[in-house]
Structures are given as C-alpha cells and as structure tokens.
Design an enzyme around this catalytic site. Structure first.
Site, PDB file in Angstrom:
ATOM      1  CG  ASP A   1      -2.047   1.013   1.127  1.00  0.00           C
ATOM      2  OD1 ASP A   1      -1.906   1.859   0.422  1.00  0.00           O
ATOM      3  OD2 ASP A   1      -3.033   0.783   1.929  1.00  0.00           O
TER       4      ASP A   1
ATOM      5  NE  ARG B   1      -4.565   3.067   0.074  1.00  0.00           N
ATOM      6  CZ  ARG B   1      -5.823   2.569   0.440  1.00  0.00           C
ATOM      7  NH1 ARG B   1      -6.786   3.211   0.292  1.00  0.00           N
ATOM      8  NH2 ARG B   1      -5.558   1.400   1.136  1.00  0.00           N
TER       9      ARG B   1
HETATM   10  N1  LIG Z   1      -2.496  -1.817  -6.222  1.00  0.00           N
HETATM   11  C1  LIG Z   1      -3.844  -2.323  -6.214  1.00  0.00           C
HETATM   12  N2  LIG Z   1      -4.717  -1.394  -5.803  1.00  0.00           N
HETATM   13  C2  LIG Z   1      -5.868  -2.016  -5.974  1.00  0.00           C
HETATM   14  C3  LIG Z   1      -6.421  -3.335  -6.215  1.00  0.00           C
HETATM   15  N3  LIG Z   1      -7.380  -3.474  -5.913  1.00  0.00           N
HETATM   16  C4  LIG Z   1      -8.074  -2.344  -5.495  1.00  0.00           C
HETATM   17  N4  LIG Z   1      -7.091  -1.383  -5.480  1.00  0.00           N
HETATM   18  C5  LIG Z   1      -7.085   0.003  -4.966  1.00  0.00           C
HETATM   19  O1  LIG Z   1      -7.341  -0.129  -3.589  1.00  0.00           O
HETATM   20  C6  LIG Z   1      -7.846   1.174  -3.246  1.00  0.00           C
HETATM   21  C7  LIG Z   1      -9.012   0.870  -2.231  1.00  0.00           C
HETATM   22  O2  LIG Z   1      -8.329   0.293  -1.103  1.00  0.00           O
HETATM   23  P1  LIG Z   1      -8.881  -0.993  -0.452  1.00  0.00           P
HETATM   24  O3  LIG Z   1      -7.924  -1.799   0.203  1.00  0.00           O
HETATM   25  O4  LIG Z   1      -9.969  -1.482  -1.237  1.00  0.00           O
HETATM   26  O5  LIG Z   1      -9.931  -0.453   0.823  1.00  0.00           O
HETATM   27  P2  LIG Z   1      -9.399   0.714   1.868  1.00  0.00           P
HETATM   28  O6  LIG Z   1      -9.471   2.129   1.166  1.00  0.00           O
HETATM   29  O7  LIG Z   1      -7.718   0.428   2.341  1.00  0.00           O
HETATM   30  O8  LIG Z   1     -10.101   0.547   3.147  1.00  0.00           O
HETATM   31  P3  LIG Z   1     -11.662   0.820   3.560  1.00  0.00           P
HETATM   32  O9  LIG Z   1     -11.659   2.041   4.103  1.00  0.00           O
HETATM   33  O10 LIG Z   1     -12.053  -0.363   4.508  1.00  0.00           O
HETATM   34  O11 LIG Z   1     -12.540   0.662   2.003  1.00  0.00           O
HETATM   35  C8  LIG Z   1      -8.192   1.692  -4.526  1.00  0.00           C
HETATM   36  O12 LIG Z   1      -7.291   3.035  -4.798  1.00  0.00           O
HETATM   37  C9  LIG Z   1      -8.406   0.843  -5.484  1.00  0.00           C
HETATM   38  O13 LIG Z   1      -7.856   1.399  -6.665  1.00  0.00           O
HETATM   39  C10 LIG Z   1      -5.395  -4.309  -6.618  1.00  0.00           C
HETATM   40  O14 LIG Z   1      -5.454  -5.313  -6.791  1.00  0.00           O
HETATM   41  N5  LIG Z   1      -4.179  -3.530  -6.634  1.00  0.00           N
END
Ligand SMILES: Nc1nc2c(ncn2[C@@H]2O[C@H](COP(=O)(O)OP(=O)(O)OP(=O)(O)O)[C@@H](O)[C@H]2O)c(=O)[nH]1
Ligand SMILES: [Zn+2]
Length: 199
Positions: free
Chosen positions: A126, A128
């Site tokens: 992650d 972010r």
């Molecule tokens: N690198 C990558 N990003 C992904 C994948 N699937 C979804 N994403 C990204 O993950 C992000 C969403 O994160 P999530 O892990 O689904 O959820 P979260 O925001 O951490 O947690 P919540 O607040 O519970 O939804 C978005 O930016 C999506 O584009 C993947 O397989 N690989």
C-alpha cells in the site's frame, strides 16, 4: 499543509445535494475533492469517508473490488445522516496508478494475490499517503470525525496527523464471488477488519 482549496460548487446526486470542494497539492498540482453534505461546522464528530480512487470500481462497474459499492453506500449513509464528508482521495490503485493497477490485475489473473502483485511490480502493498486526507479535513475546519472504514491503518494515520476519531464505523458492502479472494487477502495480509461470507 500540502494543499490549497481552489473551488467549490453544488453537486446534486440521487441522494441529495452535496457541495463539491476541489483542492490542489502545492508541489505536484494533483487534484482531490471533498463531497460535503449539510452543516459540518458543528462541535459534534462528523461522519467521514475516505474513498481512494478506483476508476475500474467507481466508474466502470468492476466486481474485482468493493470500491463502487462502498462509494455509493457511503454517499447514501452521509446523506441519510444529514451531514458528513466524503473525501475522494485521488491515489488510484493504492497509489501505484491506473496502469500499474492493470499490470497488478494481470499478475492476479496468473495467481498472485493483491499484495504479491504489488511487490512483484516493485511497490509496497500500500503506497497511499493519508496525510493528504487530514489536510483536506483541516482546510474544511473539521478535526473530529467518525470514520467509515474497515482499514485500521487509516484511523492510525489520521490520528497521528492530528484528527480525533471518536468511532470507526464498518463499511462492509459489495462482497461477491469475483472479489472474495481479494477481500480475504485484505483481511489476512493487510489488517482489514472484515466479516466475510464466502470463505
Ligand atoms: N495496487 C492495487 N490496488 C488495488 C487493487 N484493488 C483495488 N485497489 C485499489 O485499492 C484502493 C482501495 O483500497 P481498499 O484496500 O479496497 O480499501 P481501503 O480504502 O484500504 O479500506 P476501506 O476504508 O475499508 O475501504 C483503491 O485505490 C483501488 O484502486 C489491486 O489489486 N492492486
Ligand atoms: Zn476498487
């Protein structure tokens, strides 16, 4: 402060009229938006969702993830509460970008999980930076929130950035056979608090 507030306007949706507020990162010019509903300048904690950009889930109806379902559910819940904020955090693909996310999906089609695929491409699981979200809240004059999320990391980083989180509210929607493995990986490897039905 990494952002400046640039523009705002009314944004009617099927669930009510929000105010959309646009921000710009000072160093990169990257834009983010907040969707604000009702009067958020009160003393009570404000119901808040941090939504990470997911073009495939948010706009293209992908069932590989739960993003589109979470986006709609969060906007509905905020409108129903009468006030709240959805931060649309433009760090697509956990901040590896759209094209790398498609590369990561291709690796997942070959059997890797979402964490292994990121790592194979040379990224952390992650990438972010949620401090941008804390800055959006500060520019909105909000420092006490209830956060809609299943991800304890968001709670931790926002608190470290000076935002008080009075409550974490789960947002578990959109589970389906296409994303059950993805959601299970989030629960087992990424610390998400999820109550999964398929597995
Ligand atoms: N690198 C990558 N990003 C992904 C994948 N699937 C979804 N994403 C990204 O993950 C992000 C969403 O994160 P999530 O892990 O689904 O959820 P979260 O925001 O951490 O947690 P919540 O607040 O519970 O939804 C978005 O930016 C999506 O584009 C993947 O397989 N690989
Ligand atoms: Zn998604």
């Amino acid at each position: 402060m990494q952002l400046k507030r640039v523009a705002q306007a009314k944004l009617p949706t099927p669930w009510g009229t929000f105010i959309i507020i646009g921000f710009e990162e000072l160093t990169t010019g990257k834009d983010h938006v907040a969707m604000v509903f009702g009067d958020i300048n009160e003393q009570q904690p404000i119901l808040t969702r941090i939504h990470s950009e997911c073009l495939t889930g948010d706009a293209l109806f992908s069932l590989r993830c739960d993003c589109g379902f979470q986006l709609e559910a969060a906007l509905k819940q905020i409108a129903k509460a009468g006030k709240g904020i959805l931060l649309y955090h433009r760090q697509e693909g956990r901040n590896i970008g759209l094209l790398n996310k498609i590369r990561a999906y291709a690796l997942q089609d070959q059997g890797l999980d979402t964490v292994e695929a990121n790592e194979q491409l040379g990224f952390a699981a992650d990438e972010r930076d949620f401090t941008i979200c804390a800055d959006m809240l500060k520019l909105l004059g909000v420092n006490k929130i209830q956060l809609l999320t299943n991800n304890p990391e968001k709670v931790k980083v926002l608190q470290q950035a000076g935002i008080t989180i009075t409550e974490r509210i789960p947002l578990e929607v959109g589970e389906n056979p296409n994303n059950e493995h993805y959601l299970a990986t989030k629960a087992h490897k990424m610390g998400h608090i999820l109550h999964l039905h398929h597995k």
